[in-house]
Design a protein around this motif. Structure first.
Motif, PDB file in Angstrom:
ATOM      1  N   PRO A  73       0.800  -1.228   0.000  1.00 19.08           N
ATOM      2  CA  PRO A  73       0.000   0.000   0.000  1.00 19.08           C
ATOM      3  C   PRO A  73       0.828   1.271   0.000  1.00 19.08           C
ATOM      4  N   VAL A  74       2.040   1.216   0.557  1.00 21.07           N
ATOM      5  CA  VAL A  74       2.925   2.381   0.479  1.00 21.07           C
ATOM      6  C   VAL A  74       3.288   2.642  -0.979  1.00 21.07           C
ATOM      7  N   PHE A  75       3.665   1.593  -1.693  1.00 23.79           N
ATOM      8  CA  PHE A  75       4.000   1.746  -3.112  1.00 23.79           C
ATOM      9  C   PHE A  75       2.803   2.279  -3.885  1.00 23.79           C
ATOM     10  N   LEU A  76       1.640   1.681  -3.682  1.00 28.11           N
ATOM     11  CA  LEU A  76       0.447   2.096  -4.423  1.00 28.11           C
ATOM     12  C   LEU A  76       0.072   3.540  -4.111  1.00 28.11           C
ATOM     13  N   ALA A  77       0.187   3.930  -2.845  1.00 33.60           N
ATOM     14  CA  ALA A  77      -0.134   5.305  -2.471  1.00 33.60           C
ATOM     15  C   ALA A  77       0.823   6.289  -3.121  1.00 33.60           C
ATOM     16  N   CYS A  78       2.109   6.004  -3.064  1.00 39.45           N
ATOM     17  CA  CYS A  78       3.097   6.910  -3.663  1.00 39.45           C
ATOM     18  C   CYS A  78       2.931   6.995  -5.178  1.00 39.45           C
ATOM     19  N   ILE A  79       2.745   5.861  -5.817  1.00 39.18           N
ATOM     20  CA  ILE A  79       2.655   5.825  -7.271  1.00 39.18           C
ATOM     21  C   ILE A  79       1.389   6.533  -7.767  1.00 39.18           C
ATOM     22  N   LEU A  80       0.300   6.435  -7.017  1.00 37.24           N
ATOM     23  CA  LEU A  80      -0.983   6.961  -7.487  1.00 37.24           C
ATOM     24  C   LEU A  80      -1.387   8.273  -6.814  1.00 37.24           C
TER      25      LEU A  80
END
Length: 232
Positions: free
Chosen positions: A72-79
Motif C-alpha cells: 500500500p505504500v507503493f500504491l499510495a506513492c505511485i498513485l
C-alpha cells in the motif's frame, strides 16, 4: 491537464528491476497507469516518492513488511497525484480526487478493502502536515516520502549518494514549480478544486494572484460577526 505532455518510457521494466520496485500484478498495473496518464515530471515524482519513502523508513529503523506493509505504500506513492491528471480530475481538491480515482482503479484490480482504505487515506492526506502521519505506519511512510521529494524534509537521513542515483534515473523536471502550476491552472478553471485554506487554494493565490481569506468566509457567513479593532 493535457495528455500532450505525456512522455512514454520504454525502460519501465528494467528500471523497476534495478530499483527493486514491487512487481506484483497490481503494483505493475499501477505503475503502467501512472506513466499512461501522467506527464514525465509527475510520473517521476511519484516513483521518487516511493524510493525516498522506503529509504527514509529504513533510515528510521522501520522494516518493510514488518513494521509497515510495503504494497500500500507503493500504491499510495505511485498513485498519489492522479488528481492532477485528466484520468483522476474532478470537482474536489486534487488530493481527494486522486484518492477517489485510486480507489476506483484498485477495486477494479481486486485489492482488499483494508488496503484500499489505507491507500485512500495516504493519498487524501498526503499534503496534510501533522495529520497524515497520525493514521498509521503506511500513511506516515508514504507522507514522509512524498514530502521529502517536494520539500527535502529528511534528506539528510538518506544514504550518501542515494539521492543522486535516484535523480539520475528519475529526473526532477522542476517538479516543484511544474506541479504548482498544474494545480493552480486546475483551480483557475474550476474554483471548486481550491477550497479556502487548502494547498490548492494557496497555489492558486501564489500563481493566479487571487484568494479567499478566512475573513472573507466570516463576512459571508450570514452571522453578522463584526471585525474587532485589531483586525487590519
Amino acid at each position: 491537464m493535457s495528455n500532450q505532455q505525456h512522455v512514454p518510457r520504454t525502460s519501465d521494466v528494467s528500471d523497476s528491476a534495478r530499483w527493486g520496485l514491487p512487481d506484483s500484478v497490481i503494483c505493475s498495473a499501477a505503475l503502467r497507469l501512472l506513466f499512461d496518464v501522467s506527464p514525465a515530471f509527475l510520473a517521476n515524482h511519484c516513483v521518487r516518492s516511493y524510493l525516498f519513502a522506503r529509504e527514509l523508513a529504513a533510515a528510521k529503523g522501520l522494516r518493510s513488511d514488518v513494521d509497515y506493509d510495503d504494497e500500500p505504500v507503493f500504491l499510495a506513492c505511485i498513485l498519489h497525484d492522479l488528481g492532477v491528471t485528466e484520468y483522476g480530475g474532478g470537482d474536489q481538491r486534487f488530493e481527494v480526487d486522486g484518492a477517489d480515482a485510486a480507489v476506483r482503479f484498485l477495486r477494479e484490480q481486486g485489492l482488499d478493502d483494508e488496503r484500499v482504505t489505507t491507500v485512500w487515506q495516504s493519498i487524501a492526506l498526503h499534503s496534510s502536515v501533522g495529520l497524515a502521519d497520525r493514521f498509521g505506519a503506511e500513511q506516515a511512510v508514504s507522507h514522509f516520502g512524498i514530502s521529502l521529494d517536494i520539500a527535502g524534509t529528511g534528506r539528510e537521513l538518506l544514504t550518501p549518494g542515494f539521492v543522486e542515483q535516484v535523480l539520475d534515473a528519475w529526473p526532477r523536471h522542476d517538479v516543484g514549480y511544474a506541479l504548482a502550476g498544474a494545480i493552480a491552472r486546475d483551480v483557475q478553471a474550476n474554483p471548486m478544486k481550491g477550497p479556502p485554506f487548502t494547498l490548492p487554494a494557496h497555489l492558486h493565490e501564489l500563481i493566479n494572484r487571487t484568494s479567499i481569506t478566512f475573513f472573507d468566509v466570516v463576512e459571508n457567513s450570514g452571522w453578522g460577526d463584526q471585525a474587532l479593532p485589531w483586525v487590519g
